[in-house]
Design an enzyme around this catalytic site. Structure first.
Site, PDB file in Angstrom:
ATOM      1  N   CYS A  19      -7.802  -5.966  16.051  1.00  0.00           N
ATOM      2  CA  CYS A  19      -6.910  -5.232  16.947  1.00  0.00           C
ATOM      3  C   CYS A  19      -5.437  -5.605  16.783  1.00  0.00           C
ATOM      4  O   CYS A  19      -5.106  -6.713  16.364  1.00  0.00           O
ATOM      5  CB  CYS A  19      -7.243  -5.500  18.408  1.00  0.00           C
ATOM      6  N   GLY A  45      -5.973  -2.783  12.465  1.00  0.00           N
ATOM      7  CA  GLY A  45      -7.065  -1.958  12.958  1.00  0.00           C
ATOM      8  C   GLY A  45      -6.837  -0.513  12.604  1.00  0.00           C
ATOM      9  O   GLY A  45      -5.793   0.047  12.926  1.00  0.00           O
ATOM     10  N   ASN A 124      -6.118  -8.016  22.186  1.00  0.00           N
ATOM     11  CA  ASN A 124      -6.482  -8.372  20.815  1.00  0.00           C
ATOM     12  C   ASN A 124      -7.219  -9.696  20.911  1.00  0.00           C
ATOM     13  O   ASN A 124      -6.701 -10.631  21.494  1.00  0.00           O
ATOM     14  CB  ASN A 124      -5.198  -8.518  19.980  1.00  0.00           C
ATOM     15  N   GLY A 125      -8.417  -9.747  20.365  1.00  0.00           N
ATOM     16  CA  GLY A 125      -9.175 -10.998  20.426  1.00  0.00           C
ATOM     17  C   GLY A 125     -10.593 -10.736  20.862  1.00  0.00           C
ATOM     18  O   GLY A 125     -11.102  -9.623  20.722  1.00  0.00           O
ATOM     19  N   TYR A 264      -3.701 -14.422   5.713  1.00  0.00           N
ATOM     20  CA  TYR A 264      -4.102 -13.061   5.373  1.00  0.00           C
ATOM     21  C   TYR A 264      -3.778 -11.993   6.412  1.00  0.00           C
ATOM     22  O   TYR A 264      -3.277 -10.927   6.056  1.00  0.00           O
ATOM     23  CB  TYR A 264      -5.615 -13.064   5.081  1.00  0.00           C
TER      24      TYR A 264
END
Ligand code: SF4
Length: 488
Positions: A19, A45, A124-125, A264
């Site tokens: 996300c 995402g 997000n998570g 990354y």
């Protein structure tokens, strides 16, 4: 109706962020800024996106769509449905189990109506006790409409006796375990929260008289916002006309930011920990070269994510850098309608070897990670087919031996090559001349921890490499996941 983006040929061989979140307050037509911000966060995402806005005359409005931001949130007709000076948005990547099965009701932000007004929330998570919370809430009468963790937060807020929405959110988040960066809004406030360990990123920016919250700084750049600072682990910011108020509602804990963001996930033009992600990745490449030298003719990145580390490796080793593999940027969705025949072409659809450079050379290939190893194997075959004399893999992260439960899509542990094989066995399995990974200490040095990893209290979350989970993944343990024994 826009189509779902197609399965990417590397999808099952990379860890994927699930996300990105973005929010803006205090500007005209905030949703347009949010759409641009989400576009810059699209790498976090690609499955779906959503925007909620608030306008004093028209109240709350929302749009949720499957597919890319550029296909859904660029037409005037759509954007006119989300007016107002306050908006938040979310892009999501589906988890392995739900890929392609997500319902539109699972697409964030979520909205709840409370006695003191409405609120929308996106995160997000991953909430590691979401199943337990959901069971408990359902037993007490909550009716869930989606499978998303964010909805748990809304239900917990509904049960809170707090007098304001930020108070209710604080109380709800104290019951939640895991990694979460939340962006939320009321009629007048933009709210941002990072979990007590600060596992996932969240930054604050200033735009004109208003403010923005974003997963990454690259999305502030696209709207011309100035990067102010990172939201601190455990911090809650509440932003309205009067400015930014900061609270620390959780028990303070040592920070455990995701070290893989440096390797990354984040875009190389973002700033993390006061340094550009590009510079950090170049430093990782330098460290990799110091730790794992090899006699060769060329250093080539596996594009695109291996590029800065390959440049670092080349600079440190003195071995020339070359674009030995070229990425086809325009492999669009129409072309990859996934018939079996096209699927089997896999990596070749996406990457092509620059034969003229490779032929007769001893090649070092620098990649960011090895997950299942399927892509590495195919790339090696392409390089050998192009006439390379030797192929040496150098990997800019330690072996990925454990799944992530903090908002990153990882295969089950038994699918991770490093879970069952040593470095030597992996080299043999991939049939390469050599395969070496940066050490965990080397990675810590490259991200700016010059003393290396503090074994007693690691400065980052590195669970996918070390198996040491800073937040116990209790839902997964209930489902049978076995943690690494303490003495291992
Ligand atoms: S387990 Fe790995 S990918 Fe997940 S948060 Fe920790 S370092 Fe990041």
């Amino acid at each position: 109706m826009p189509q779902m983006p197609p399965a990417h040929p590397f999808d099952d061989d990379k860890l994927r962020e699930e996300c990105g979140v973005f929010g803006v307050v205090g500007v005209q037509d905030a949703a347009n800024f949010v759409a641009l911000g989400l576009h810059a966060l699209q790498h976090r995402g690609q499955e779906a996106g959503g925007i909620v806005s608030h306008d004093p005359a028209e109240g709350f409005n929302s749009v949720r769509r499957f597919g890319y931001v550029r296909d859904n949130f660029t037409s005037q007709d759509v954007m006119a449905t989300v007016p107002g000076p306050l908006a938040i948005g979310h892009v999501r990547y589906s988890t392995a189990g739900s890929k392609g099965q997500t319902a539109i009701r699972d697409v964030q932000p979520f909205f709840g109506e409370f006695a003191m007004g409405g609120a929308a929330i996106a995160h997000n998570g991953n909430i590691t006790n979401a199943n337990a919370l959901r069971r408990e809430l359902i037993e007490r009468g909550s009716i869930f409409q989606s499978s998303s963790d964010s909805e748990c937060i809304i239900h917990l807020m509904a049960r809170s006796m707090g007098r304001s929405i930020p108070d209710r959110m604080e109380e709800a988040l104290r019951k939640v375990e895991g990694a979460f960066s939340v962006v939320a809004m009321t009629r007048t406030k933009l709210i941002g929260v990072r979990d007590p360990l600060g596992v996932r990123p969240l930054v604050l920016g200033k735009i004109g008289d208003g403010y923005a919250l974003s997963s990454e700084t690259c999305a502030l750049d696209i709207i011309g916002a100035e990067f102010i600072r990172e939201i601190k682990p455990g911090e809650m910011v509440v932003i309205n006309d009067e400015g930014v108020q900061s609270h620390f509602p959780f028990r303070p804990q040592p920070s455990k930011f995701c070290i893989f963001e440096h390797v990354y996930f984040s875009r190389p033009d973002s700033i993390l920990g006061g340094r550009s992600v590009y510079e950090t990745r170049e430093a990782i490449g330098r460290e990799l070269a110091k730790e794992n030298p090899v006699d060769a003719d060329l250093v080539c990145p596996v594009p695109d994510s291996g590029t800065p580390a390959a440049i670092g490796y080349s600079l440190e080793s003195g071995i020339p850098y070359a674009m030995g593999i070229i990425r086809n940027q325009y492999m669009g969705r129409t072309f990859i309608e996934p018939t079996e025949q096209i699927r089997n072409m896999g990596v070749r659809l996406k990457l092509n070897v620059n034969r003229a450079l490779i032929e007769g050379k001893r090649v070092i290939l620098v990649d960011d990670s090895v997950v299942r190893g399927t892509t590495s194997r195919k790339i090696k075959e392409m390089i050998l087919d192009a006439g390379a004399k030797e192929v040496h893999f150098r990997i800019a992260s330690p072996p990925t031996a454990w799944p992530c439960f903090y908002g990153v899509d990882t295969p089950d542990r038994d699918k991770l090559l490093a879970a069952s094989m040593s470095e030597e066995q992996m080299a043999e399995h991939l049939a390469v001349d050599s395969l070496k990974f940066i050490s965990l200490d080397g990675l810590y040095r490259a991200v700016g921890q010059f003393q290396g990893r503090d074994k007693a209290c690691p400065q980052y979350c590195d669970a996918c490499f070390s198996g040491e989970y800073p937040v116990t993944p209790s839902d997964m343990i209930d489902r049978g996941f076995e943690m690494k024994p303490a003495a291992e």
